[in-house]
Design a protein around this motif. Sequence first.
Motif, PDB file in Angstrom:
ATOM      1  N   MET A   1       0.846  -1.187   0.000  1.00 23.54           N
ATOM      2  CA  MET A   1       0.000   0.000   0.000  1.00 23.54           C
ATOM      3  C   MET A   1       0.883   1.240   0.000  1.00 23.54           C
ATOM      4  SD  MET A   1      -2.842  -1.080   2.876  1.00 23.54           S
ATOM      5  CE  MET A   1      -3.954   0.271   2.608  1.00 23.54           C
ATOM      6  N   LYS A   2       0.357   2.283  -0.586  1.00 23.84           N
ATOM      7  CA  LYS A   2       1.078   3.550  -0.564  1.00 23.84           C
ATOM      8  C   LYS A   2       0.897   4.202   0.801  1.00 23.84           C
ATOM      9  CE  LYS A   2       1.000   4.270  -5.428  1.00 23.84           C
ATOM     10  NZ  LYS A   2       1.895   4.962  -6.227  1.00 23.84           N
ATOM     11  N   GLN A   3       1.762   5.156   1.095  1.00 23.77           N
ATOM     12  CA  GLN A   3       1.765   5.810   2.397  1.00 23.77           C
ATOM     13  C   GLN A   3       0.425   6.483   2.687  1.00 23.77           C
ATOM     14  OE1 GLN A   3       5.454   7.745   3.422  1.00 23.77           O
ATOM     15  NE2 GLN A   3       4.348   9.456   4.283  1.00 23.77           N
ATOM     16  N   VAL A   4      -0.169   7.120   1.686  1.00 17.19           N
ATOM     17  CA  VAL A   4      -1.450   7.807   1.873  1.00 17.19           C
ATOM     18  C   VAL A   4      -2.533   6.799   2.256  1.00 17.19           C
ATOM     19  CG1 VAL A   4      -3.225   9.170   0.704  1.00 17.19           C
ATOM     20  CG2 VAL A   4      -0.830   9.622   0.243  1.00 17.19           C
ATOM     21  N   ALA A   5      -2.563   5.658   1.540  1.00 14.77           N
ATOM     22  CA  ALA A   5      -3.574   4.634   1.815  1.00 14.77           C
ATOM     23  C   ALA A   5      -3.381   4.043   3.212  1.00 14.77           C
ATOM     24  CB  ALA A   5      -3.510   3.537   0.758  1.00 14.77           C
ATOM     25  N   CYS A   6      -2.126   3.829   3.615  1.00 17.29           N
ATOM     26  CA  CYS A   6      -1.845   3.308   4.957  1.00 17.29           C
ATOM     27  C   CYS A   6      -2.327   4.288   6.016  1.00 17.29           C
ATOM     28  CB  CYS A   6      -0.355   3.041   5.130  1.00 17.29           C
ATOM     29  SG  CYS A   6       0.240   1.641   4.199  1.00 17.29           S
ATOM     30  N   ALA A   7      -2.064   5.566   5.805  1.00 17.32           N
ATOM     31  CA  ALA A   7      -2.477   6.585   6.769  1.00 17.32           C
ATOM     32  C   ALA A   7      -3.996   6.603   6.904  1.00 17.32           C
ATOM     33  CB  ALA A   7      -1.962   7.954   6.339  1.00 17.32           C
ATOM     34  N   GLU A   8      -4.706   6.513   5.793  1.00 21.31           N
ATOM     35  CA  GLU A   8      -6.171   6.485   5.843  1.00 21.31           C
ATOM     36  C   GLU A   8      -6.665   5.215   6.530  1.00 21.31           C
ATOM     37  OE1 GLU A   8      -7.606   7.018   1.855  1.00 21.31           O
ATOM     38  OE2 GLU A   8      -6.798   9.052   1.728  1.00 21.31           O
ATOM     39  N   PHE A   9      -6.074   4.086   6.197  1.00 22.62           N
ATOM     40  CA  PHE A   9      -6.498   2.804   6.751  1.00 22.62           C
ATOM     41  C   PHE A   9      -6.360   2.788   8.276  1.00 22.62           C
ATOM     42  CE2 PHE A   9      -5.660  -1.561   8.137  1.00 22.62           C
ATOM     43  CZ  PHE A   9      -6.757  -2.216   7.616  1.00 22.62           C
ATOM     44  N   PHE A  10      -5.224   3.286   8.796  1.00 25.40           N
ATOM     45  CA  PHE A  10      -4.979   3.273  10.236  1.00 25.40           C
ATOM     46  C   PHE A  10      -5.458   4.550  10.926  1.00 25.40           C
ATOM     47  CE2 PHE A  10      -1.810   0.136   8.789  1.00 25.40           C
ATOM     48  CZ  PHE A  10      -2.181  -0.927   9.599  1.00 25.40           C
ATOM     49  N   ASP A  11      -5.998   5.479  10.136  1.00 26.09           N
ATOM     50  CA  ASP A  11      -6.500   6.748  10.660  1.00 26.09           C
ATOM     51  C   ASP A  11      -5.421   7.508  11.435  1.00 26.09           C
ATOM     52  OD1 ASP A  11      -8.436   8.719  10.950  1.00 26.09           O
ATOM     53  OD2 ASP A  11      -9.109   7.926  12.895  1.00 26.09           O
ATOM     54  N   SER A  13      -1.634  10.144  10.609  1.00 23.61           N
ATOM     55  CA  SER A  13      -1.033  11.042   9.625  1.00 23.61           C
ATOM     56  C   SER A  13      -0.016  10.296   8.762  1.00 23.61           C
ATOM     57  CB  SER A  13      -0.334  12.203  10.336  1.00 23.61           C
ATOM     58  OG  SER A  13       0.801  11.733  11.026  1.00 23.61           O
ATOM     59  N   GLN A  14       0.303  10.890   7.623  1.00 19.52           N
ATOM     60  CA  GLN A  14       1.325  10.300   6.754  1.00 19.52           C
ATOM     61  C   GLN A  14       2.686  10.303   7.447  1.00 19.52           C
ATOM     62  OE1 GLN A  14       1.517  11.423   2.601  1.00 19.52           O
ATOM     63  NE2 GLN A  14      -0.649  12.033   2.642  1.00 19.52           N
ATOM     64  N   ALA A  15       2.922  11.304   8.275  1.00 22.42           N
ATOM     65  CA  ALA A  15       4.187  11.367   9.016  1.00 22.42           C
ATOM     66  C   ALA A  15       4.308  10.175   9.969  1.00 22.42           C
ATOM     67  CB  ALA A  15       4.285  12.681   9.790  1.00 22.42           C
ATOM     68  N   VAL A  17       2.971   7.248   9.526  1.00 23.94           N
ATOM     69  CA  VAL A  17       3.253   6.081   8.692  1.00 23.94           C
ATOM     70  C   VAL A  17       4.730   6.061   8.316  1.00 23.94           C
ATOM     71  CG1 VAL A  17       2.786   4.966   6.468  1.00 23.94           C
ATOM     72  CG2 VAL A  17       0.901   5.918   7.807  1.00 23.94           C
ATOM     73  N   SER A  18       5.265   7.217   7.947  1.00 22.69           N
ATOM     74  CA  SER A  18       6.672   7.321   7.571  1.00 22.69           C
ATOM     75  C   SER A  18       7.583   6.936   8.731  1.00 22.69           C
ATOM     76  CB  SER A  18       6.983   8.742   7.105  1.00 22.69           C
ATOM     77  OG  SER A  18       8.336   8.872   6.782  1.00 22.69           O
ATOM     78  N   LYS A  19       7.285   7.420   9.930  1.00 23.37           N
ATOM     79  CA  LYS A  19       8.081   7.080  11.113  1.00 23.37           C
ATOM     80  C   LYS A  19       8.002   5.590  11.417  1.00 23.37           C
ATOM     81  CE  LYS A  19       7.786  11.574  13.378  1.00 23.37           C
ATOM     82  NZ  LYS A  19       7.236  12.314  14.514  1.00 23.37           N
ATOM     83  N   ALA A  20       6.809   5.025  11.289  1.00 27.16           N
ATOM     84  CA  ALA A  20       6.647   3.591  11.543  1.00 27.16           C
ATOM     85  C   ALA A  20       7.446   2.781  10.534  1.00 27.16           C
ATOM     86  CB  ALA A  20       5.168   3.210  11.487  1.00 27.16           C
ATOM     87  N   LYS A  21       7.449   3.217   9.285  1.00 31.44           N
ATOM     88  CA  LYS A  21       8.208   2.511   8.250  1.00 31.44           C
ATOM     89  C   LYS A  21       9.701   2.537   8.577  1.00 31.44           C
ATOM     90  CE  LYS A  21       9.278   2.464   3.328  1.00 31.44           C
ATOM     91  NZ  LYS A  21      10.695   2.312   3.532  1.00 31.44           N
ATOM     92  N   LYS A  22      10.195   3.666   9.042  1.00 31.88           N
ATOM     93  CA  LYS A  22      11.606   3.749   9.422  1.00 31.88           C
ATOM     94  C   LYS A  22      11.913   2.810  10.581  1.00 31.88           C
ATOM     95  CE  LYS A  22      12.403   8.414   7.759  1.00 31.88           C
ATOM     96  NZ  LYS A  22      12.616   9.802   8.092  1.00 31.88           N
ATOM     97  N   ASP A 163       3.736   0.246  14.606  1.00 36.12           N
ATOM     98  CA  ASP A 163       3.500   0.816  15.920  1.00 36.12           C
ATOM     99  C   ASP A 163       3.316   2.309  15.729  1.00 36.12           C
ATOM    100  OD1 ASP A 163       3.381   1.605  18.531  1.00 36.12           O
ATOM    101  OD2 ASP A 163       5.502   1.296  18.945  1.00 36.12           O
ATOM    102  N   PHE A 164       2.087   2.781  15.868  1.00 32.53           N
ATOM    103  CA  PHE A 164       1.799   4.196  15.680  1.00 32.53           C
ATOM    104  C   PHE A 164       1.727   4.911  17.018  1.00 32.53           C
ATOM    105  CE2 PHE A 164      -0.035   2.310  11.827  1.00 32.53           C
ATOM    106  CZ  PHE A 164       0.727   2.990  10.894  1.00 32.53           C
ATOM    107  N   GLY A 165       2.751   4.704  17.856  1.00 27.23           N
ATOM    108  CA  GLY A 165       2.800   5.391  19.129  1.00 27.23           C
ATOM    109  C   GLY A 165       2.253   4.571  20.275  1.00 27.23           C
TER     110      GLY A 165
END
Length: 174
Positions: A1-11, A13-15, A17-22, A163-165
């Motif tokens: 999935m793209k970052q935008v779609a992941c952010a929407e799916f997990f409700d 921010s894109q940031a 998602v980016s931090k989680a990916k790192k 892990d989104f926090g």
Amino acid sequence: MKQVACAEFFDVSQAAVSKAKKRIDLAVSKDVALFSAPKMINAKISLADQLDALGKQCRELLEMVHVVLHGDHASQEYRDCQTKLRRLAGTNRDLGGFLIKLQAELRKQLEFVFKMQSEIYSLKKVEEFQSVVLEEIQRAAPEVQQRIVSRLTEINAARSALDFGIGAGDKSNF
């Protein structure tokens, strides 16, 4: 999935998602270093074979350039090398530029080989350390060694999850 779609799916921010990916990339790197080092060291890396073949081609081309620049102009070898190099050097037929590009490619290959060897050395050190520690723990208490391996596997699996926090205050530096 793209970052935008992941952010929407997990409700989130894109940031986030980016931090989680790192964090996932770091966890995967640590997992590779800890648990996959023996496999990576012992595996035949086709990349090394390809790099070797590329280096051989570059050296052969350099030898041809040497024959054209310094060889006997009347020899068949000179004529063959000159013909091949003219085709390879392109429309400008700039052998000097071609030689510089070949040398630059060889330098890049040497840098890459050095980096590969450094990584392999580091992986060997990790493997040796892990092996010694686990062997000594097994001698002292086999059940403890099994629990340690199990926990490390669980920790790495948990860190690989997004892990989104959640549990952000509970981070260890394993």
